[in-house]
Design a protein around this motif. Structure first.
Motif, PDB file in Angstrom:
ATOM      1  N   TYR A  88      32.750  43.568  53.075  1.00  0.00           N
ATOM      2  CA  TYR A  88      32.677  45.289  52.851  1.00  0.00           C
ATOM      3  C   TYR A  88      33.106  45.449  51.492  1.00  0.00           C
ATOM      4  N   GLU A  89      34.027  44.722  50.969  1.00  0.00           N
ATOM      5  CA  GLU A  89      34.569  45.173  49.620  1.00  0.00           C
ATOM      6  C   GLU A  89      33.944  44.764  48.296  1.00  0.00           C
ATOM      7  N   GLY A  90      32.948  43.690  48.530  1.00  0.00           N
ATOM      8  CA  GLY A  90      32.451  43.251  47.446  1.00  0.00           C
ATOM      9  C   GLY A  90      31.319  42.400  47.704  1.00  0.00           C
ATOM     10  N   VAL A  91      30.682  41.846  46.666  1.00  0.00           N
ATOM     11  CA  VAL A  91      29.570  40.950  47.049  1.00  0.00           C
ATOM     12  C   VAL A  91      30.026  39.260  46.717  1.00  0.00           C
ATOM     13  N   SER A  92      31.260  39.045  46.161  1.00  0.00           N
ATOM     14  CA  SER A  92      31.893  37.877  46.067  1.00  0.00           C
ATOM     15  C   SER A  92      33.420  37.955  46.068  1.00  0.00           C
ATOM     16  N   VAL A  93      34.089  36.687  46.403  1.00  0.00           N
ATOM     17  CA  VAL A  93      35.586  36.605  46.416  1.00  0.00           C
ATOM     18  C   VAL A  93      36.218  37.107  45.327  1.00  0.00           C
ATOM     19  N   GLU A  94      35.618  36.684  44.193  1.00  0.00           N
ATOM     20  CA  GLU A  94      35.994  36.978  42.955  1.00  0.00           C
ATOM     21  C   GLU A  94      35.984  38.530  42.625  1.00  0.00           C
ATOM     22  N   GLN A  95      34.990  39.137  43.034  1.00  0.00           N
ATOM     23  CA  GLN A  95      34.994  40.834  42.840  1.00  0.00           C
ATOM     24  C   GLN A  95      36.131  41.416  43.758  1.00  0.00           C
ATOM     25  N   VAL A  96      36.267  40.909  44.888  1.00  0.00           N
ATOM     26  CA  VAL A  96      37.170  41.550  45.600  1.00  0.00           C
ATOM     27  C   VAL A  96      38.756  41.299  45.287  1.00  0.00           C
ATOM     28  N   LEU A  97      38.872  40.050  44.821  1.00  0.00           N
ATOM     29  CA  LEU A  97      40.067  39.925  44.412  1.00  0.00           C
ATOM     30  C   LEU A  97      40.372  40.429  43.038  1.00  0.00           C
ATOM     31  N   GLU A  98      39.491  40.869  42.263  1.00  0.00           N
ATOM     32  CA  GLU A  98      39.930  41.578  41.135  1.00  0.00           C
ATOM     33  C   GLU A  98      40.148  42.971  41.464  1.00  0.00           C
ATOM     34  N   GLN A  99      39.502  43.314  42.585  1.00  0.00           N
ATOM     35  CA  GLN A  99      39.547  44.947  42.882  1.00  0.00           C
ATOM     36  C   GLN A  99      40.852  44.945  43.496  1.00  0.00           C
ATOM     37  N   ARG A 100      41.343  43.955  44.316  1.00  0.00           N
ATOM     38  CA  ARG A 100      42.783  44.329  44.889  1.00  0.00           C
ATOM     39  C   ARG A 100      43.761  44.211  43.833  1.00  0.00           C
ATOM     40  N   LEU A 101      43.639  43.276  42.815  1.00  0.00           N
ATOM     41  CA  LEU A 101      44.668  43.296  41.751  1.00  0.00           C
ATOM     42  C   LEU A 101      44.878  44.464  40.960  1.00  0.00           C
ATOM     43  N   ARG A 102      43.517  45.048  40.684  1.00  0.00           N
ATOM     44  CA  ARG A 102      43.735  46.406  39.899  1.00  0.00           C
ATOM     45  C   ARG A 102      44.445  47.433  41.034  1.00  0.00           C
TER      46      ARG A 102
END
Length: 901
Positions: A567-581
């Motif tokens: 629900y947070e993104g289309v890839s784990v890289e995108q979700v991880l970047e969003q959470r880090l930001r």
């Protein structure tokens, strides 16, 4: 249809049971009016109870008989697109609406989650399967949207069921069709007491499920309407609860009239499936001819994501306040009902065990409904004949299961369970023991006083009756992120969709293609809850390359968490970047937390762009901090990042150079205040000094002024013994205090009886000083040794526990350095201890007496003499005696070096 005969009997009963007929008569006749009102509605209302096998059987029978062209279902209207994915799942599953970023709701409510669990033994599943697999049939969800659930109810629904958290549903708000349970506590207690049952699930099973299991459509419908009216009229008058219920009913009827008007479908070709509580509504908007005065409020600006998550019988029971095992018993009862009544149940094509649906027969004409309530209420309860074979099988099976789980059960216990089940059923006015009677009998006869294993007898009976069935979302129904994870981990050749733990062995050196799997696993470990992805061997550090790794993977068990990542993104890289930001730009973020985000971005994403952006953010946060609480963490992470960039990059990134410069000036500014502040511990101040001393060369090369540091120490006047000792150590490092002066100050402390009790705190400060000034390790050993040497036992022994506790609590991570230094200084054998003289007490021999020996030594090694002379800046090497006289300390060092060879 007329209920005149029933009204007459109820009026007579009200007059006989009450002093005055008004109140009771009004309730009883009002119930009959509610049933008649719902029966007269042109759009057929089908009342159900959630997870009721009787409702499911009646629904399957009615759908085959009526074959409606449109089915209106009481379920959140925004969940409709997900229902087609049910064919790719193994039930039970739950349809979920999820919002991580809320707009229009309080921030503390986030994340918002709504789930609607679906089982095979439910009427709504029969309606969904019929509508999706029958050509020309439309399924329309008419209940309020997930957004309106929170607009009207708030972060928690109060549907009357217990809202306990469960492992698979978490703290999501649950919605269900057919919230059919007394909302009047005294009424439920009265029903349980006179029904001789323990909880509501057992009462419903005994007095509703069994009588309605074989009933015809009219009887089922009128009885369910009667129960819904009864519970509605006897519900407490909570204004908020009443308003929410009535608004839901207005919402649903408004949506149905809108759809009928737009589609042109006749009301006779439609079927409205809703909970029995809502089927007898009296709002003005009720029915096809109701008023259109209800205005549906717009949804908030929150972004909702939708998906299917695995559910289980236990999760449903916990979320909706049902008795443990009741959903499993309902599933067993559903299978028995289908076999007994020969009803052909609907099942979505594509699900395990589903067959291609047969062609439906022509719809049968509806007969004129008649009064079935009078006969049903007058008829005495039908006592089922005792099924001896079934009960005997249960008794044998539970004893076998008890033996496997450590109970000392025998054949006698099986006989006792059998007879006790019949006895309990007879005491409760039923001839055939129900699963609840059998469960009570098994607990009484087998469990005794102790539970030898993990499972008690109650749990064993639940397993025997069907167990806690756990659903699974199929690959095709997963969000893109979850499918991408499974695709990228395919080289591991593991069945990651199954529940349980799978061990993955990664030989990255031998199979370099597995490095991509390792990257995914480390990111999942960061994003998912503990236990989903757990490293057994291997670690990830800055600048290191993995060789071999071992993992325990439980992605099937934690499928819900993986789906919610989607629900947070289309890839784990995108979700991880969003959470880090999100972590870095949080208003409560500190410099330490932002540096952690920088390190994680470098470690897991290898993104220089993101690391530079977050590093600039760390610089901004550091300059605004007025506390030194995060100094130790800032020091550790800044050191690691600096070491990594020095070894992996040709030049240092601009942000870390600026961070070192700003940190040097920042901590110089805070140093005097921290020395005097009682809230700043010695650990924090030592971390500041470590940053200043370890980063000093780089900071000065970048343009910082050492005068800042000198002024900061000149303005520092600590009073606490630990900070005083820390200041002395720092002054030794700066050269403003010699070791001889420091030794003299420590001797004065030991010689002052008033200061001796505080001496351990001074030592604690010296121990903390080992991090910024590691060269003081030898002196700290000397200070501790002098205390043991000089203090008498009456002073030393009471003081010793304080010393140990102080060192343990304040300098545990620095103790190894101190112990290693003590091991270097002290003799290695006990026999040598008596003749050993501490080096700080040994008198060095005068340099003049040994000058001749050193001159001879240097003459014997002319090359060494010439090399030392060139280091000292002498053009021509003087004689050995002259050189020794000029530089006695160098001569001593050279002599020691040669002696060691």
């Amino acid at each position: 249809m007329s209920f005149d005969a029933l009204r007459t009997r109820l009026r007579e009963a009200a007059a006989a049971l009450a002093d005055g007929p008004d109140a009771l008569e009004g309730i009883l006749l009002g119930i009959v009016d509610d049933v008649a009102h719902a029966e007269r509605e042109p759009l057929e209302i089908f009342p159900v109870c959630h997870h009721s096998p009787a409702s499911a059987v009646a629904m399957a029978r009615r759908l085959r008989q009526k074959q409606p062209k449109v089915v209106y279902l009481e379920l959140c209207e925004d969940m409709a697109p997900l229902l087609t994915e049910l064919r790719n799942c193994r039930l039970p599953v739950a349809v979920q609406a999820f919002a991580t970023e809320v707009d229009g709701f309080p921030a503390e409510w986030a994340p918002l989650s709504v789930v609607a669990p679906i089982t095979e033994a439910s009427a709504e599943y029969q309606a969904i399967a019929y509508a999706l697999d029958t050509p020309g049939v439309e399924l329309v969800l008419v209940d309020r949207s997930s957004d309106h659930v929170f607009q009207w109810d708030g972060p928690r629904t109060d549907s009357g069921a217990a809202e306990e958290e469960s492992g698979l549903h978490g703290d999501a708000v649950g919605v269900e069709i057919g919230d059919l349970r007394p909302r009047f506590a005294e009424l439920e207690e009265h029903l349980l007491h006179h029904g001789r049952v323990r909880h509501w699930s057992e009462w419903w099973h005994q007095y509703v499920e069994l009588p309605l299991g074989d009933s015809d459509h009219d009887t089922y419908r009128q009885v369910m309407l009667l129960i819904g009216s009864l519970f509605r009229r006897l519900a407490p008058g909570d204004p908020r609860r009443v308003r929410v219920d009535e608004d839901r009913e207005r919402y649903m009827w408004t949506r149905m009239r809108e759809h009928l008007a737009a589609s042109g479908i006749a009301a006779a070709d439609a079927l409205y499936v809703c909970g029995a509580f809502h089927a007898v509504s009296r709002v003005a908007e009720f029915g096809l001819h109701g008023s259109d005065t209800f205005e549906i409020s717009p949804r908030s600006a929150s972004t909702w994501q939708y998906g299917l998550i695995p559910s289980s019988h236990a999760a449903i029971e916990a979320q909706f306040g049902l008795a443990g095992g009741s959903v499993s018993i309902a599933a067993t009862e559903w299978a028995n009902n289908v076999k007994r009544t020969k009803v052909k149940a609907f099942r979505l094509v594509g699900q395990a065990g589903a067959k291609k649906p047969a062609k439906l027969p022509e719809p049968a004409p509806d007969a004129e409904p008649s009064d079935k309530l009078s006969g049903f209420l007058r008829r005495p309860p039908v006592l089922d004949r005792l099924d001896e074979a079934e009960l005997l099988g249960w008794s044998v099976e539970i004893v076998r299961a008890a033996r496997r789980n450590g109970y000392l059960a025998s054949t006698a216990d099986a006989i006792a369970v059998y007879e006790t089940s019949i006895l309990l059923a007879g005491m409760r006015d039923r001839a055939k023991p129900t699963p609840y009677d059998f469960q009570d009998a098994a607990i009484t006869c087998i469990e005794k006083d102790t539970v030898p294993g993990r499972r008690d007898v109650r749990h064993l009976v639940e397993i025997m009756m069907g167990g806690d069935r756990i659903g699974q979302v199929g690959y095709d129904a997963l969000p893109p992120l979850a499918r991408d994870v499974h695709d990228r981990l395919a080289p591991l050749n593991l069945k990651l969709d199954q529940r349980g733990v799978r061990r993955a062995l990664l030989d990255i050196a031998g199979q370099p293609e597995l490095k991509a799997c390792s990257d995914v696993l480390w990111m999942l470990r960061y994003l998912m809850p503990h236990g989903a992805v757990r490293p057994i061997m291997g670690e990830r550090r800055l600048g290191e390359q993995p060789i071999q790794e071992s993992w325990d993977l439980a992605l099937g068990t934690h499928q819900r968490s993986l789906i919610e990542l989607g629900y947070e993104g289309v890839s784990v890289e995108q979700v991880l970047e969003q959470r880090l930001r999100r972590a870095a730009y949080d208003p409560q973020a500190t410099a330490a937390t932002v540096l952690k985000a920088v390190e994680d971005a470098t470690l897991y994403l290898r993104s220089r762009r993101l690391a530079d952006e977050l590093g600039t953010r760390a610089l901004e946060v550091l300059t605004t901090e007025r506390s030194v609480d995060g100094a130790p963490e800032v020091l550790r992470r800044a050191r690691r990042l600096l070491a990594y960039y020095r070894t992996s990059e040709p030049v240092l990134p601009q942000w870390i150079e600026s961070f070192v410069k700003a940190g040097y000036a920042h901590y110089c500014t805070l140093l005097p205040t921290s020395f005097a502040d009682e809230d700043a511990t010695v650990h924090h101040v030592a971390a500041m000094l470590s940053f200043l001393f370890s980063m000093e060369n780089l900071a000065l090369s970048l343009g910082c002024d050492r005068t800042q540091l000198e002024l900061a120490f000149a303005q520092s006047h600590p009073k606490e013994p630990q900070k005083v000792a820390l200041l002395w150590a720092a002054q030794v490092h700066l050269g403003t205090l010699s070791r001889a002066e420091l030794r003299a100050r420590c001797d004065d402390l030991l010689g002052n009886p008033l200061v001796v009790p505080a001496y351990p705190r001074y030592l604690s400060g010296f121990v903390h000083a080992l991090e910024p000034v590691p060269g003081l390790a030898e002196f700290v050993v000397e200070a501790v040794s002098n205390a043991f040497r000089l203090l008498p036992d009456p002073v030393l022994l009471p003081w010793l526990p304080t010393l140990i506790s102080t060192l343990r609590s304040g300098g545990a991570e620095l103790a190894p350095l101190l112990i290693r230094e003590a091991g270097r200084i002290f003799p290695g054998r006990l026999a040598a201890l008596d003749e050993w003289v501490p080096p700080w007490l040994a008198e060095p021999a005068p340099v003049v007496r040994r000058s001749a020996q050193r001159a001879t030594l240097l003459a014997a090694h002319p090359a060494t003499c010439d090399a030392v002379a060139s280091l000292l800046g002498l053009d021509s090497a003087p004689s050995g005696a002259e050189l020794v006289g000029r530089h006695p300390e160098t001569a001593v060092a050279v002599e020691a070096l040669l002696a060691s060879r």
